[in-house]
Design an enzyme around this catalytic site. Structure first.
Site, mmCIF file in Angstrom:
data_model
loop_
_atom_site.group_PDB
_atom_site.id
_atom_site.type_symbol
_atom_site.label_atom_id
_atom_site.label_comp_id
_atom_site.label_asym_id
_atom_site.label_seq_id
_atom_site.Cartn_x
_atom_site.Cartn_y
_atom_site.Cartn_z
ATOM 1 N N GLU A 330 0.737 -1.154 0.410
ATOM 2 C CA GLU A 330 -0.346 -0.205 -0.349
ATOM 3 C C GLU A 330 0.874 1.395 -0.006
ATOM 4 O OE1 GLU A 330 -0.492 -2.205 1.539
ATOM 5 O OE2 GLU A 330 -2.807 -2.982 2.482
ATOM 6 N N LYS A 438 0.001 -11.704 23.712
ATOM 7 C CA LYS A 438 -0.427 -10.383 24.390
ATOM 8 C C LYS A 438 -0.701 -11.562 25.709
ATOM 9 C CE LYS A 438 -2.758 -7.884 21.747
ATOM 10 N NZ LYS A 438 -3.535 -8.126 20.687
HETATM 11 P P1 ADP Z 1 2.444 -9.291 1.979
HETATM 12 O O1 ADP Z 1 1.974 -9.105 2.899
HETATM 13 O O2 ADP Z 1 1.055 -9.639 0.826
HETATM 14 O O3 ADP Z 1 3.472 -9.640 1.802
HETATM 15 P P2 ADP Z 1 3.783 -6.695 1.801
HETATM 16 O O4 ADP Z 1 4.608 -6.995 1.586
HETATM 17 O O5 ADP Z 1 2.665 -5.474 1.106
HETATM 18 O O6 ADP Z 1 1.989 -7.160 1.682
HETATM 19 O O7 ADP Z 1 4.345 -6.758 3.923
HETATM 20 C C1 ADP Z 1 3.743 -5.424 4.162
HETATM 21 C C2 ADP Z 1 4.097 -5.881 5.633
HETATM 22 O O8 ADP Z 1 5.090 -7.135 6.066
HETATM 23 C C3 ADP Z 1 4.506 -4.653 6.882
HETATM 24 O O9 ADP Z 1 3.335 -4.328 7.583
HETATM 25 C C4 ADP Z 1 5.234 -5.199 7.516
HETATM 26 O O10 ADP Z 1 4.755 -6.636 8.913
HETATM 27 C C5 ADP Z 1 6.239 -6.500 7.543
HETATM 28 N N1 ADP Z 1 6.834 -5.726 6.314
HETATM 29 C C6 ADP Z 1 8.332 -5.884 5.781
HETATM 30 N N2 ADP Z 1 8.933 -4.813 6.064
HETATM 31 C C7 ADP Z 1 9.033 -5.044 7.082
HETATM 32 C C8 ADP Z 1 10.980 -4.330 8.006
HETATM 33 N N3 ADP Z 1 11.911 -4.469 7.859
HETATM 34 N N4 ADP Z 1 10.788 -5.350 9.367
HETATM 35 C C9 ADP Z 1 9.877 -5.843 9.967
HETATM 36 N N5 ADP Z 1 8.767 -5.788 9.412
HETATM 37 C C10 ADP Z 1 8.345 -5.872 7.519
#
Ligand code: ADP
Length: 539
Positions: A330, A438
């Site tokens: 997004e 939690k």
């Molecule tokens: P999908 O679930 O389709 O792979 P995205 O690639 O858009 O979707 O995923 C986004 C999510 O990935 C973020 O909201 C976060 O939770 C996680 N994320 C992305 N980069 C990082 C990071 N460097 N460290 C921790 N979580 C991450």
């Protein structure tokens, strides 16, 4: 009074026009799906993208039509994005790692008219095609010589498709807010949701990715997006690398440690980007083969939290700077980078790697805040956890075809992540809101526990989930995949974690498994793990 500057809409084709004019001979190198390495230039990419645009236009593809791609990172796939968007149509990336029913849902929901696909996905497409009534034609990214026998409707080899026109064509003109690309998020609950990028959002985002405190791209770099074009807009590298005039290296279908190592060394890659699993594969290969990286300068790691051991290995053993990045589909997708501001530039040793565990600070174009459940803004003190919310010109304001408001009263989008932000602006994801454990009214970060566990020399991969507990509500269970021929005990692992976390964060149990499930975008699938361990009880 209005400014007296020219109207110059931020359109994607201007990127390839620029690269072809200023950097015409810069190489675009691909590992082809047919096998051999393929070499072209930005000038070639532009000419061929124009041919594709001309052919699509001739075939009646209209502005706003969706054209799907189901393909690895190669020059042909790259060209197709420029060709499709050059007539105002929309590239829609399909992730071949999704379940088949999700692919069918996504292609139908998006209303795709055509699919451009690699040879390696012909069998998959043949299986899905009876359920894809809207698809008028399948274009296979190959030439006549490699064209397979196929039942796919109106199937044609890409080279034949674009060679039926002469390339005497001009990009169409339209507004910069026109839709350019679509990518569905994997949708851990419910159906996947369609994110729609515009020409303007893609260009502004690409500029922010090039900036010195982001990936610092220039014409002297050779950039390899290992992150697929079908994963979150390829972290913008299909736009930002040509915009910088950088050499572009496309690794095709081979993403194992040895193949990634060979292409980095053979093609002098200086900057690359992918999810942690890819880098675990590369580091494992380096460890077992005794080889070293001699060309690579920077590696962007994101998509899920980058384990500390990965950052330390790259920086200390191989002299490669790690840029821990965070983002989501997004957000086009990158929202922060862990590069060093002067306030932290002198950090050394443990303090430096503590900082690099954080996901970093937002570039210009991304505004962040953390709030509690009542929308109160929380302080940037590095300790207080809150819901991470973002806004900016490359952040979604709605999903395709869904009539739901996804912004708060101030126009911020809730990322679904829980984070702290420190006094210097460095954000640290402590969890996905739905994965946080939690325990007794307090929150335990599953990501922190996983990061520490993978630092153990015998551990290949670790995942932590919350298990129902009669007294504490939930307690952490640590699930581990060991490295080959290593057999640590539960006590070894817990002893290793002792002192690195608060006592009450200590996992209540450790289980050893052969494999941890991953999602289609390479993340640990907590949902699958929670399902598999739903009957687990602490003894
Ligand atoms: P999908 O679930 O389709 O792979 P995205 O690639 O858009 O979707 O995923 C986004 C999510 O990935 C973020 O909201 C976060 O939770 C996680 N994320 C992305 N980069 C990082 C990071 N460097 N460290 C921790 N979580 C991450």
């Amino acid at each position: 009074m209005r400014g007296l500057m020219q109207d110059w809409p931020l359109l994607i084709h201007r990127v390839i026009d620029y690269a072809a004019l200023q950097h015409p001979h810069r190489a675009v190198i691909s590992r082809s799906v047919e096998g051999p390495m393929h070499r072209s230039t930005y000038s070639d990419v532009k000419q061929r993208a124009l041919k594709l645009a001309q052919r699509l236009h001739k075939d009646g593809v209209k502005p706003g039509d969706r054209i799907a791609t189901l393909a690895w990172n190669t020059a042909r796939h790259l060209e197709s994005w420029y060709g499709i968007t050059g007539i105002g149509a929309i590239y829609h990336t399909l992730n071949p790692r999704l379940f088949e029913d999700q692919l069918v849902y996504i292609a139908n929901h998006a209303g795709d008219r055509m699919i451009f696909l690699d040879l390696s996905f012909v069998a998959l497409a043949e299986k899905l095609s009876p359920q894809l009534p809207l698809i008028e034609r399948y274009v296979i990214f190959t030439d006549a010589a490699h064209m397979p026998q196929t039942t796919l409707k109106n199937a044609i080899a890409y080279e034949d498709y674009i060679n039926e026109v002469d390339g005497d064509f001009r990009w169409l003109d339209f507004d910069e807010n026109t839709a350019a690309g679509m990518c569905y998020t994997s949708g851990t609950t419910g159906h996947p949701k369609g994110v729609v990028y515009s020409h303007r959002s893609n260009l502004l985002h690409a500029m922010s990715v090039m900036m010195p405190d982001s990936l610092c791209l220039s014409s002297r770099d050779s950039v390899m997006p290992v992150v697929p074009l079908f994963h979150a807009n390829s972290w913008s590298l299909a736009f930002s690398a040509p915009m910088a005039g950088a050499t572009l290296v496309m690794p095709g279908a081979k993403l194992d440690g040895e193949s990634v190592f060979n292409i980095i060394e053979n093609e002098n890659v200086t900057v690359t980007a992918a999810v942690p699993t890819v880098w675990l594969g590369l580091l494992n290969y380096l460890e077992t083969s005794g080889k070293v990286l001699t060309k690579l300068k920077r590696v962007a790691i994101g998509g899920s939290a980058c384990p500390r051991a990965v950052t330390e290995a790259f920086e200390q053993k191989y002299g490669v700077e790690v840029i821990h990045a965070w983002g989501m589909t997004e957000m086009s997708p990158i929202g922060s980078y862990s590069t060093l501001k002067p306030e932290v530039a002198d950090l050394k040793g443990t303090a430096l790697y503590d900082l690099k565990q954080k996901q970093g600070f937002a570039p210009f174009t991304v505004e962040m805040k953390i709030t509690d459940d009542d929308e109160n803004i929380l302080p940037w003190d590095g300790k207080t956890f809150g819901r991470l919310k973002v806004r900016g010109p490359a952040v979604s304001k709605a999903y395709f075809g869904l009539d739901e408001n996804i912004l708060d009263a101030e126009g911020y989008f809730d990322t679904g992540d829980v984070a702290t932000i420190d006094v210097n602006g460095y954000m640290n994801i402590t969890d996905r809101a739905k994965d946080v454990i939690k325990s007794g009214g307090e929150w335990i970060s599953s990501i922190d526990l996983e990061n520490i566990a993978v630092g153990h020399p015998d551990v290949a991969e670790a995942a932590v989930i919350g298990i129902a507990h009669p007294k504490w509500d939930e307690r952490p269970l640590l699930i581990i995949v060991c490295k080959k021929d290593r057999h640590p005990s539960k006590d070894d692992i817990l002893a290793f974690m002792q002192g690195k976390i608060a006592k009450w964060w200590m996992p209540d149990d450790v289980v050893f498994v052969d494999d941890i499930p991953h999602t289609a975008t390479g993340k640990i699938s907590k949902k699958t793990l929670r399902d598999s361990f739903k009957d687990f009880r602490f003894s």
